[in-house]
Design an enzyme around this catalytic site. Structure first.
Site, PDB file in Angstrom:
ATOM      1  N   CYS A  72      30.818  41.185  43.686  1.00  0.00           N
ATOM      2  CA  CYS A  72      31.660  42.211  43.069  1.00  0.00           C
ATOM      3  C   CYS A  72      32.463  43.073  44.037  1.00  0.00           C
ATOM      4  O   CYS A  72      33.497  43.628  43.662  1.00  0.00           O
ATOM      5  CB  CYS A  72      30.794  43.147  42.215  1.00  0.00           C
ATOM      6  SG  CYS A  72      29.555  42.323  41.200  1.00  0.00           S
ATOM      7  N   CYS A  75      36.342  42.943  44.728  1.00  0.00           N
ATOM      8  CA  CYS A  75      37.274  43.412  43.702  1.00  0.00           C
ATOM      9  C   CYS A  75      37.157  44.918  43.454  1.00  0.00           C
ATOM     10  O   CYS A  75      38.151  45.619  43.334  1.00  0.00           O
ATOM     11  CB  CYS A  75      37.022  42.655  42.405  1.00  0.00           C
ATOM     12  SG  CYS A  75      38.330  42.802  41.194  1.00  0.00           S
ATOM     13  N   HIS A  76      35.911  45.424  43.393  1.00  0.00           N
ATOM     14  CA  HIS A  76      35.702  46.830  43.034  1.00  0.00           C
ATOM     15  C   HIS A  76      35.497  47.723  44.256  1.00  0.00           C
ATOM     16  O   HIS A  76      35.456  48.946  44.101  1.00  0.00           O
ATOM     17  CB  HIS A  76      34.496  46.951  42.099  1.00  0.00           C
ATOM     18  CG  HIS A  76      34.674  46.237  40.803  1.00  0.00           C
ATOM     19  ND1 HIS A  76      35.420  46.746  39.766  1.00  0.00           N
ATOM     20  CD2 HIS A  76      34.224  45.031  40.375  1.00  0.00           C
ATOM     21  CE1 HIS A  76      35.415  45.895  38.746  1.00  0.00           C
ATOM     22  NE2 HIS A  76      34.700  44.847  39.096  1.00  0.00           N
ATOM     23  N   MET A 113      38.740  40.722  34.559  1.00  0.00           N
ATOM     24  CA  MET A 113      37.310  40.640  34.834  1.00  0.00           C
ATOM     25  C   MET A 113      36.785  39.293  34.355  1.00  0.00           C
ATOM     26  O   MET A 113      36.888  38.955  33.176  1.00  0.00           O
ATOM     27  CB  MET A 113      36.586  41.768  34.094  1.00  0.00           C
ATOM     28  CG  MET A 113      35.073  41.675  34.136  1.00  0.00           C
ATOM     29  SD  MET A 113      34.385  42.074  35.738  1.00  0.00           S
ATOM     30  CE  MET A 113      32.621  42.048  35.316  1.00  0.00           C
ATOM     31  N   HIS A 350      48.817  43.456  51.206  1.00  0.00           N
ATOM     32  CA  HIS A 350      47.990  42.353  51.689  1.00  0.00           C
ATOM     33  C   HIS A 350      48.672  41.683  52.877  1.00  0.00           C
ATOM     34  O   HIS A 350      48.785  42.258  53.944  1.00  0.00           O
ATOM     35  CB  HIS A 350      47.706  41.375  50.549  1.00  0.00           C
ATOM     36  CG  HIS A 350      46.589  40.426  50.839  1.00  0.00           C
ATOM     37  ND1 HIS A 350      45.309  40.863  51.095  1.00  0.00           N
ATOM     38  CD2 HIS A 350      46.560  39.087  50.934  1.00  0.00           C
ATOM     39  CE1 HIS A 350      44.533  39.812  51.331  1.00  0.00           C
ATOM     40  NE2 HIS A 350      45.269  38.715  51.248  1.00  0.00           N
ATOM     41  N   HIS A 392      51.227  35.983  47.169  1.00  0.00           N
ATOM     42  CA  HIS A 392      50.351  35.707  48.318  1.00  0.00           C
ATOM     43  C   HIS A 392      51.109  34.771  49.251  1.00  0.00           C
ATOM     44  O   HIS A 392      50.918  33.551  49.230  1.00  0.00           O
ATOM     45  CB  HIS A 392      49.035  35.081  47.871  1.00  0.00           C
ATOM     46  CG  HIS A 392      47.983  35.081  48.948  1.00  0.00           C
ATOM     47  ND1 HIS A 392      48.049  34.252  50.041  1.00  0.00           N
ATOM     48  CD2 HIS A 392      46.856  35.819  49.101  1.00  0.00           C
ATOM     49  CE1 HIS A 392      46.999  34.464  50.817  1.00  0.00           C
ATOM     50  NE2 HIS A 392      46.258  35.421  50.266  1.00  0.00           N
TER      51      HIS A 392
END
Length: 566
Positions: A72, A75-76, A113, A350, A392
């Site tokens: 997790c 992402c979080h 999610m 990014h 990306h």
């Protein structure tokens, strides 16, 4: 949905969670990509008890930490303050309640999610719903004391060669990441022979060359940097250091008068960058990137350092700070009186690369679906361009368009589009810093797009697309006839490896620009390979199939990397 065991093993090995909905065009790849695990050791974070949260034993708390960091955190965020995923802090999670949280974890949401019902047991889902109602445990900081404890100079600069002692054609040497082996392979681009396999940190993210081309710097996801001397009779690591607990980026100074003088690395945890001596990796200056976001101007405790690139215009490093959306221009003329310019752009910065003049830096703000353009000469934001879903580009691709002039291209994780942005404000001002057109590729899930000044082709990979026909092949466009669409090259089929997911990724040219190398990334226990394509004929030229090539991913040609050719 049931996944064959070999598919599940490769996704778990690469720390990319699976989703339950699969689309060839609108790919679930963003969920897979964003859910990458953290290399921060879960045991390093303390146990925290929070009023109002369900009680957890020390054993259950430790198990939940392990699951969270593995599944997790990418992402979080490690501190659960929200990164590309929502914040998971007690004020929010306790208000939702246990049933809501368990349902959300189990089934996911259309907003990104993924469903975890096939990856976590019912008991683990309940455990994680309990865990996120507690305050997030904080991993330790990693400062000068910790860095110097890991710093090792294997061969002192004064004891190294004064000239190249081997007969390698260094300009056509490739550094190839062997992801799950924690190694890189140095491969001769002329003979296609593996020269040496060198132990590194885990899952090397990038390889970068010093300005002189002598030193190769590689950084693992575990924040370990190896400095490899290519002049030695047998190239080897001459210095190493860990700059944190998790990292992605390393670069060296390139401006005239500062060649090989400094190296810089950015960390995901702790969120900071460090400037090091360019010949020994001695850490000299650590700077935190914690601060306010560009949109809501709220404090963010975990703004991770993403791409770093060395300016050709000034003695500066250009540093992308992911969660806050700030681009830092770090001047290294006097690091004791460090000067840094902060440019507000868009959140979730990014990767990115230069335009063909090496003046303008184009970087993906991936979750914002935008490309930001920085003028490195004037030191300011030039533009923000809306593109497709989760761009990306890697470094991107520069080429001459028959109508729009010089353009820079990016592919996307979230859709099949390829965005072309005009980059010539002098001769084509009407197209400069605009998305001038969009090409349609095979599907979402692209990580890299590539061309070369001497090539007539544009290559787009799609390794994270759920359709194996797409993930195991690449799309090739002819630059002079882009409207004709793409041709598909069956790279994995050419590799003839047998069983496995065989994801094809990261096209990389040789120095001459007449060959393109692809990684066929298989499971750790399965055969992987590199496939070399003749750029003029688009025919198979060579398969490099060697048992030492364990999960090859990124490939970096020394000459092209040294001179920012893409």
């Amino acid at each position: 949905m049931h996944y064959p065991s070999f598919v599940l093993s490769i996704f778990l090995a690469s720390s990319l969670p699976l989703s339950t909905s699969l689309f060839a065009k609108e790919s679930n790849a963003p969920k897979q990509y964003e859910g990458a695990s953290s290399t921060v050791p879960p045991a390093s974070a303390q146990v925290v008890r929070t009023p109002g949260a369900p009680d957890l034993s020390d054993t259950d708390f430790s198990k939940a930490k392990q699951i969270y960091f593995e599944r997790c955190a990418g992402c979080h965020g490690v501190l659960r303050k929200g990164a590309t995923g929502k914040a998971l802090v007690p004020k929010e999670t306790q208000a939702k309640g246990q049933i809501y949280l368990e349902t959300f974890i189990k089934f996911g949401s259309p907003g990104g999610m993924p469903s975890w019902k096939d990856e976590l047991s019912p008991e683990e889902i309940t455990l994680m719903a309990n865990y996120i109602q507690h305050a997030p445990p904080t991993p330790p900081e990693f400062g000068m004391k910790e860095m110097k404890a890991t710093w090792k100079v294997v061969i002192k600069p004064k004891d190294r060669p004064t000239k190249q002692l081997n007969k390698l054609n260094l300009s056509n040497l490739f550094s190839v990441t062997l992801r799950d082996a924690g190694q890189i392979a140095l491969i001769d681009g002329d003979t296609k022979d593996i020269i040496k396999v060198i132990n590194t940190g885990y899952a090397v993210h990038i390889s970068r060359l010093s300005s002189s081309g002598r030193y190769l710097f590689v950084i693992g996801r575990d924040a370990k940097i190896n400095m490899i001397d290519l002049w030695m009779k047998e190239p080897a690591s001459v210095a190493e250091i860990k700059v944190g607990l998790e990292a992605r980026s390393v670069e060296t100074s390139k401006y005239k008068g500062f060649e090989d003088k400094y190296a810089i690395a950015g960390s995901y945890w702790p969120p900071q960058y460090v400037i090091m001596d360019g010949e020994s990796l001695e850490p000299l200056k650590i700077v935190s990137t914690r601060g306010m976001t560009v949109d809501t101007q709220e404090y963010h405790p975990e703004p991770r350092v993403a791409a770093i690139i060395a300016s050709h215009e000034k003695p500066e490093f250009i540093v992308n700070v992911k969660e806050t959306g700030k681009v830092l221009l770090v001047n290294y003329e006097d690091i004791n009186n460090l000067k840094s310019t902060s440019i507000d752009t868009a959140r979730f910065l990014h990767d990115g690369g230069w335009d063909n003049t090496h003046r303008y830096f184009l970087a993906a703000a991936n979750k914002s679906n935008q490309i930001v353009v920085i003028d490195s000469r004037k030191g300011k934001l030039e533009a923000i361009v809306d593109v497709g879903k989760i761009p990306h580009p890697g470094r991107g691709a520069n080429f001459e368009h028959p109508k729009f002039g010089p353009v820079w291209a990016t592919s996307h994780l979230g859709d099949d589009s390829i965005a072309l942005i005009g980059t010539d404000p002098k001769n084509h001002p009407q197209y400069a810093w605009k998305k001038v057109t969009t090409l349609q590729g095979q599907g979402g899930g692209s990580l890299f797009i590539k061309t070369h000044p001497k090539s007539k082709h544009l290559y787009v990979d799609t390794p994270l697309n759920p359709d194996e026909k797409i993930s195991q092949s690449v799309a090739v466009f002819t630059l002079k006839n882009l409207d004709a669409g793409y041709k598909v090259l069956p790279i994995a089929e050419w590799a003839n490896l047998g069983e496995g997911p065989k994801r094809v990724t990261q096209p990389e040219y040789n120095k001459a620009g007449d060959e393109v190398w692809f990684s066929v990334w298989n499971g750790k226990e399965q055969r992987s390979a590199l496939v070399v394509v003749d750029d003029k004929t688009l025919k198979l030229k060579k398969v490099i199939d060697d048992k030492r090539l364990v999960t090859p991913t990124g490939k970096f040609n020394v000459y092209n990397t040294r001179f920012d050719i893409y």
